[in-house]
Design a protein around this motif. Structure first.
Motif, mmCIF file in Angstrom:
data_model
loop_
_atom_site.group_PDB
_atom_site.id
_atom_site.type_symbol
_atom_site.label_atom_id
_atom_site.label_comp_id
_atom_site.label_asym_id
_atom_site.label_seq_id
_atom_site.Cartn_x
_atom_site.Cartn_y
_atom_site.Cartn_z
ATOM 1 N N GLU A 166 0.888 -1.149 0.095
ATOM 2 C CA GLU A 166 0.088 0.037 -0.022
ATOM 3 C C GLU A 166 0.889 1.256 -0.134
ATOM 4 N N LEU A 167 0.640 2.189 -0.845
ATOM 5 C CA LEU A 167 1.333 3.233 -1.079
ATOM 6 C C LEU A 167 0.429 4.436 -0.528
ATOM 7 N N LEU A 168 0.988 4.956 0.511
ATOM 8 C CA LEU A 168 0.103 6.302 1.200
ATOM 9 C C LEU A 168 0.946 7.447 1.043
ATOM 10 N N SER A 169 0.225 8.401 0.506
ATOM 11 C CA SER A 169 1.013 9.728 0.151
ATOM 12 C C SER A 169 0.574 10.975 0.621
ATOM 13 N N ASP A 170 1.013 12.074 0.685
ATOM 14 C CA ASP A 170 0.411 13.324 1.141
ATOM 15 C C ASP A 170 -0.170 13.382 2.622
ATOM 16 N N PRO A 171 0.817 13.326 3.517
ATOM 17 C CA PRO A 171 0.238 13.265 4.855
ATOM 18 C C PRO A 171 -0.527 14.569 5.277
ATOM 19 N N HIS A 172 -1.588 14.420 6.061
ATOM 20 C CA HIS A 172 -2.168 15.700 6.838
ATOM 21 C C HIS A 172 -1.475 16.835 7.121
ATOM 22 N N PRO A 173 -1.896 17.907 6.792
ATOM 23 C CA PRO A 173 -0.881 18.917 7.661
ATOM 24 C C PRO A 173 -1.022 18.905 9.121
ATOM 25 N N PRO A 174 0.064 19.198 9.989
ATOM 26 C CA PRO A 174 -0.252 18.821 11.320
ATOM 27 C C PRO A 174 -1.058 20.224 11.791
ATOM 28 N N LYS A 175 -1.832 19.672 13.029
ATOM 29 C CA LYS A 175 -2.963 20.498 13.675
ATOM 30 C C LYS A 175 -2.260 21.466 14.294
ATOM 31 N N THR A 176 -2.703 22.754 14.242
ATOM 32 C CA THR A 176 -2.253 23.774 15.041
ATOM 33 C C THR A 176 -2.952 24.140 16.230
#
Length: 571
Positions: A561-571
């Motif tokens: 499984e290729l997982l790409s583009d992580p969610h931006p860190p929560k501020t």
């Protein structure tokens, strides 16, 4: 005084007979006409040398095992073999002990082989090829000793054309030599039982050595000992005494193995379910060489092969029991009855004990353990076809039919990888980008994947050499650099929350590779491992926006499984 046909008087012929070889002297009174000289009687064809009966099936076995030897991908357990035997010193012993001592001698032997010749696919599988050829030869020798040359030839040939034996003959595991030494144990046992007087200590030593090597190749090798001891109930007491001494020596020599197995416990069999209809059906297909589930898909003739073989084996069982009852009544066991009893005990007792152990104690893998009985199946089939009252043309037609049916199961297996780590590694290396990371679940998958990252070369190259030859992602779970091959056997650990957060921050694209994740409906430990896998997979999918999955193989498919583009860190 009458004169005979050679001009010699009968009185003088009696006192001083002339040397007239191979010719009867016929008196004149019985001669009606001079007979022409008779032509010499044409002798029948000279029988083939005794070694041909064994050599031809061995050559067939060698050809079947050598064909496309390195084509099939390594699977998880073969990757474990390479990783374990590539260690040295304490690391090697820890890897062997982690397996509970199972295949101990095999690992030590393969450590020497890999050290001398490297760990190429053909190299690490070659000992299994040799072992399978030896198994076929020993089966022929047993058939000749118990029955005759025809049975020996056909039994060895049927054993050679067997999908399970050829499969393990092309596999870097200890199952092929396990079958070899179990067959050697029976050959030595038969020689001991046939001894006219006290069997020699050399013969007993050969029996002890072959049996011990079988047990140290795989725990299931111990199942041949009860099958042999049961036969002693129908034999001479002096043989029984010597055999009991030999069995005691074997028991003492197995104490270190028992200590290792006790320390390891039964946790290594956490994934084996209890006996059920599916497992028994798989075992029957392995025994009859009608398939190799779950590794290969069934062919169109698999069921026919199963039915025909079971029917012939049922006839063998019925005839053997009838001969046994007749011999028991008269207390006289002829050589034919003795031979069929040996084959029947070899075939039935290990399977029955495996089934009893699985039902009453720790379940063991029935179909894989049944391989030690495959030579007995060949002997039983050959005996029914060639030593009963079947017409000659029916007997040989049956032999040809069984060989054709077995070949039809064997042919489609070549070059097929039910667990295709080679294709999985090639797919990843073909689509990798700079900065990619890779994680495995369980960590066991790292071993065969690393093997193909290294190109099947010895694990002594530097990381720089490996990464310059092939593009590979950065390993993050486990984080061991490529080229280092520590054994990860049954390691179902998952990253901590901190490690997952670090992976998300540093890996823009993550390759998640999984195989043997556990079973949703399996034993408790296997279910727990499967739940852990689902939680880890769901966590990663939440962390990344996009994911794409590929599957390689089917028995225990490798899921990439290729997982790409992580969610931006929560501020």
């Amino acid at each position: 005084m009458r004169i005979g046909t050679h001009g010699v008087s009968y009185e003088s012929a009696i006192l001083d007979p002339p040397v007239v070889p191979r010719e009867r002297i016929i008196p004149d009174s019985r001669r009606t006409a001079p007979r022409p000289p008779q032509r010499p009687v044409r002798r029948s064809r000279r029988r083939l040398p005794p070694w041909v009966d064994i050599a031809v099936p061995c050559a067939v076995a060698a050809a079947l095992c050598l064909y496309e030897l390195g084509t099939r991908s390594l699977w998880l357990d073969e990757g474990a073999t390479v990783s374990i035997v590539s260690q040295h010193g304490d690391a090697l012993w820890r890897g062997i002990a982690h397996d509970g001592g199972n295949m101990l001698v095999y690992y030590l032997f393969m450590h020497v082989v890999v050290g001398l010749f490297g760990d190429g696919a053909a190299v690490i599988r070659m000992p299994s090829v040799i072992a399978t050829v030896a198994t076929v030869g020993i089966t022929g020798l047993i058939g000749r000793r118990l029955f005759d040359r025809r049975v020996a030839f056909v039994a060895a040939l049927l054993t050679a054309v067997s999908l399970p034996l050829v499969f393990w003959g092309q596999d870097a595991r200890g199952y092929a030599p396990l079958v070899t030494f179990c067959a050697g144990s029976f050959l030595a046992f038969i020689a001991i039982a046939d001894a006219e007087d006290q069997p020699s200590w050399w013969l007993l030593g050969a029996y002890v050595l072959s049996t011990l090597l079988g047990v140290y190749m795989g725990f299931v090798g111990a199942l041949v000992i009860p099958a042999q001891l049961m036969l002693l109930l129908f034999h001479n007491r002096h043989v029984m005494r010597r055999m009991l001494v030999a069995s005691a020596v074997i028991a003492v020599a197995c104490v270190p193995l028992l200590a290792l197995a006790t320390a390891r416990g039964t946790s290594q069999l956490f994934w084996v379910p209890g006996p059920n209809a599916r497992g028994i059906g798989q075992t029957m297909r392995w025994l009859t060489s009608a398939g190799l589930p779950p590794n290969f898909h069934p062919t169109a003739t698999a069921t026919l092969t199963l039915v025909v073989t079971v029917l012939v084996l049922a006839v063998a069982l019925g005839l053997t029991l009838r001969r046994f009852v007749a011999a028991w009544r008269t207390r006289r066991f002829d050589s034919e009855t003795w031979g069929t009893l040996i084959v029947l005990s070899w075939l039935v007792v290990p399977i029955a004990l495996s089934l009893a152990e699985s039902a009453a104690g720790q379940p063991i893998l029935l179909f894989r353990n049944s391989v030690i009985c495959l030579p007995a199946v060949g002997l039983a089939l050959a005996w029914v076809l060639l030593r009963t009252r079947l017409p000659l043309w029916v007997a040989w037609s049956g032999v040809a039919g069984l060989l054709i049916l077995r070949a039809l199961q064997l042919g489609p297996s070549y070059g097929v990888s039910p667990e295709n780590w080679k294709a999985a590694e090639h797919y990843v290396s073909s689509h990798v980008r700079p900065g990619d990371c890779i994680a495995f679940y369980p960590l066991d998958g790292r071993m065969p994947f690393d093997y193909y990252v290294r190109g099947g070369e010895s694990a002594n190259g530097t990381i720089a050499t490996i990464t310059s030859r092939v593009k590979v992602p950065r390993p993050v779970d486990p984080a061991t650099p490529w080229g280092e091959t520590p054994p990860y056997v049954e390691d179902y650990s998952t990253p901590t929350n901190a490690q997952l957060a670090h992976i998300e921050r540093t890996c823009r694209r993550l390759w998640f590779v999984a195989s043997h994740q556990g079973q949703a409906g399996g034993p408790p430990t296997s279910r727990a491992n499967y739940v852990r896998y689902r939680v880890l997979g769901a966590t990663l999918q939440v962390a990344y926006l996009h994911h794409h999955k590929q599957k390689f193989g089917w028995a225990s498919p490798v899921q990439v499984e290729l997982l790409s583009d992580p969610h931006p860190p929560k501020t």
